[in-house]
Design a protein around this motif. Structure first.
Motif, PDB file in Angstrom:
ATOM      1  N   PRO A  73       8.554   5.429 -11.613  1.00 23.06           N
ATOM      2  CA  PRO A  73       7.107   5.471 -11.398  1.00 23.06           C
ATOM      3  C   PRO A  73       6.380   4.305 -12.062  1.00 23.06           C
ATOM      4  CG  PRO A  73       7.877   7.419 -12.592  1.00 23.06           C
ATOM      5  CD  PRO A  73       9.045   6.526 -12.396  1.00 23.06           C
ATOM      6  N   ILE A  74       5.347   3.868 -11.461  1.00 19.86           N
ATOM      7  CA  ILE A  74       4.406   2.834 -11.892  1.00 19.86           C
ATOM      8  C   ILE A  74       5.067   1.444 -11.953  1.00 19.86           C
ATOM      9  CG2 ILE A  74       2.719   2.098 -13.619  1.00 19.86           C
ATOM     10  CD1 ILE A  74       2.456   5.155 -14.285  1.00 19.86           C
ATOM     11  N   TRP A  75       6.043   1.226 -12.817  1.00 21.94           N
ATOM     12  CA  TRP A  75       6.694  -0.082 -12.898  1.00 21.94           C
ATOM     13  C   TRP A  75       7.312  -0.440 -11.556  1.00 21.94           C
ATOM     14  CZ3 TRP A  75      11.802  -1.463 -12.076  1.00 21.94           C
ATOM     15  CH2 TRP A  75      12.104  -2.799 -12.374  1.00 21.94           C
TER      16      TRP A  75
ATOM     17  N   ARG B  12       0.830  -1.209   0.000  1.00 17.26           N
ATOM     18  CA  ARG B  12       0.000   0.000   0.000  1.00 17.26           C
ATOM     19  C   ARG B  12       0.863   1.256   0.000  1.00 17.26           C
ATOM     20  NH1 ARG B  12      -2.492  -1.707   4.547  1.00 17.26           N
ATOM     21  NH2 ARG B  12      -3.503  -3.622   4.001  1.00 17.26           N
ATOM     22  N   ALA B  13       1.916   1.249   0.811  1.00 18.15           N
ATOM     23  CA  ALA B  13       2.812   2.406   0.851  1.00 18.15           C
ATOM     24  C   ALA B  13       3.488   2.614  -0.502  1.00 18.15           C
ATOM     25  CB  ALA B  13       3.858   2.218   1.950  1.00 18.15           C
ATOM     26  N   ALA B  14       3.874   1.529  -1.170  1.00 19.22           N
ATOM     27  CA  ALA B  14       4.493   1.631  -2.496  1.00 19.22           C
ATOM     28  C   ALA B  14       3.508   2.195  -3.517  1.00 19.22           C
ATOM     29  CB  ALA B  14       5.002   0.268  -2.951  1.00 19.22           C
ATOM     30  N   LEU B  15       2.244   1.794  -3.422  1.00 17.71           N
ATOM     31  CA  LEU B  15       1.231   2.308  -4.345  1.00 17.71           C
ATOM     32  C   LEU B  15       1.010   3.807  -4.126  1.00 17.71           C
ATOM     33  CD1 LEU B  15      -0.904   1.882  -6.519  1.00 17.71           C
ATOM     34  CD2 LEU B  15      -2.513   1.264  -4.695  1.00 17.71           C
TER      35      LEU B  15
ATOM     36  N   TRP C  92       4.536  10.183  -6.760  1.00 17.43           N
ATOM     37  CA  TRP C  92       5.698  10.449  -7.619  1.00 17.43           C
ATOM     38  C   TRP C  92       5.249  10.751  -9.045  1.00 17.43           C
ATOM     39  CZ3 TRP C  92      10.103  12.367  -8.085  1.00 17.43           C
ATOM     40  CH2 TRP C  92      11.117  11.898  -8.895  1.00 17.43           C
ATOM     41  N   THR C  93       4.241  10.010  -9.535  1.00 19.07           N
ATOM     42  CA  THR C  93       3.708  10.250 -10.876  1.00 19.07           C
ATOM     43  C   THR C  93       3.078  11.640 -10.964  1.00 19.07           C
ATOM     44  OG1 THR C  93       3.349   7.881 -11.171  1.00 19.07           O
ATOM     45  CG2 THR C  93       2.161   9.356 -12.662  1.00 19.07           C
ATOM     46  N   LEU C  94       2.343  12.030  -9.921  1.00 22.64           N
ATOM     47  CA  LEU C  94       1.753  13.370  -9.895  1.00 22.64           C
ATOM     48  C   LEU C  94       2.832  14.455  -9.855  1.00 22.64           C
ATOM     49  CD1 LEU C  94      -1.251  12.805  -7.480  1.00 22.64           C
ATOM     50  CD2 LEU C  94      -1.342  13.208  -9.950  1.00 22.64           C
ATOM     51  N   LEU C  95       3.908  14.209  -9.113  1.00 24.34           N
ATOM     52  CA  LEU C  95       5.004  15.183  -9.067  1.00 24.34           C
ATOM     53  C   LEU C  95       5.665  15.330 -10.434  1.00 24.34           C
ATOM     54  CD1 LEU C  95       6.928  17.109  -7.615  1.00 24.34           C
ATOM     55  CD2 LEU C  95       8.264  15.110  -6.915  1.00 24.34           C
TER      56      LEU C  95
ATOM     57  N   TYR D 232       6.325   0.197  -8.598  1.00 17.04           N
ATOM     58  CA  TYR D 232       5.308  -0.335  -7.676  1.00 17.04           C
ATOM     59  C   TYR D 232       5.091  -1.812  -7.916  1.00 17.04           C
ATOM     60  CZ  TYR D 232       0.736  -1.901  -6.237  1.00 17.04           C
ATOM     61  OH  TYR D 232      -0.288  -2.653  -5.724  1.00 17.04           O
ATOM     62  N   PHE D 233       4.909  -2.210  -9.172  1.00 19.34           N
ATOM     63  CA  PHE D 233       4.637  -3.615  -9.469  1.00 19.34           C
ATOM     64  C   PHE D 233       5.823  -4.498  -9.098  1.00 19.34           C
ATOM     65  CE2 PHE D 233       1.638  -1.425 -12.292  1.00 19.34           C
ATOM     66  CZ  PHE D 233       0.468  -2.007 -11.832  1.00 19.34           C
ATOM     67  N   TRP D 234       7.045  -4.013  -9.314  1.00 26.48           N
ATOM     68  CA  TRP D 234       8.233  -4.777  -8.946  1.00 26.48           C
ATOM     69  C   TRP D 234       8.302  -4.941  -7.435  1.00 26.48           C
ATOM     70  CZ3 TRP D 234      12.528  -4.501  -5.945  1.00 26.48           C
ATOM     71  CH2 TRP D 234      13.534  -5.429  -6.201  1.00 26.48           C
ATOM     72  N   ILE D 235       8.100  -3.843  -6.712  1.00 27.31           N
ATOM     73  CA  ILE D 235       8.156  -3.892  -5.245  1.00 27.31           C
ATOM     74  C   ILE D 235       7.087  -4.843  -4.709  1.00 27.31           C
ATOM     75  CG2 ILE D 235       7.760  -2.547  -3.143  1.00 27.31           C
ATOM     76  CD1 ILE D 235       9.022  -0.144  -4.711  1.00 27.31           C
ATOM     77  N   ARG D 236       5.861  -4.723  -5.220  1.00 23.94           N
ATOM     78  CA  ARG D 236       4.767  -5.581  -4.763  1.00 23.94           C
ATOM     79  C   ARG D 236       5.107  -7.052  -4.964  1.00 23.94           C
ATOM     80  NH1 ARG D 236      -0.251  -5.779  -8.433  1.00 23.94           N
ATOM     81  NH2 ARG D 236       1.298  -7.038  -9.500  1.00 23.94           N
TER      82      ARG D 236
END
Length: 98
Positions: free
Chosen positions: A78-80, A8-11, A17-20, A82-86
């Motif tokens: 960004p984005i990728w 959840r924290a990674a998401l 980060w994407t918004l920034l 999150y999926f790697w961390i998850r």
């Protein structure tokens, strides 16, 4: 502390980060600075919280410090990231049975 807390924290971090990055692109194309004024401190707080959660998870789940640093580095993508961390966090918590 659970693996889902890390996920959840990674998401939340990847969204922030994407918004920034989006605010930075808008600034570069139009000169509008309000997005940066808002997103820089917000993302800083969120990333710091994410880093603390990852360090706590590293100690709780007895992950290696190299894995901890890898998670923090991958969160910069960004984005990728999150999926790697998850996926990696879940694999570390539940290693495959051979």
């Amino acid at each position: 502390m659970s693996i889902e807390s890390v996920c959840r924290a990674a998401l939340i971090e990847t969204i922030s980060w994407t918004l920034l990055i989006s605010a930075a692109v808008i600034y570069l194309t139009s000169g509008w600075t309000a997005g940066l004024w808002v997103m820089v401190p917000v993302d800083t707080v969120i990333w710091t919280t994410f880093a603390v959660i990852v360090v706590i998870a590293t100690r709780t789940f007895r992950w290696s410090w190299s894995f901890c640093i890898t998670i923090l580095a991958v969160s910069l993508v960004p984005i990728w990231g999150y999926f790697w961390i998850r996926d990696q966090a879940r694999m570390q918590a539940n290693p495959p049975v051979s």
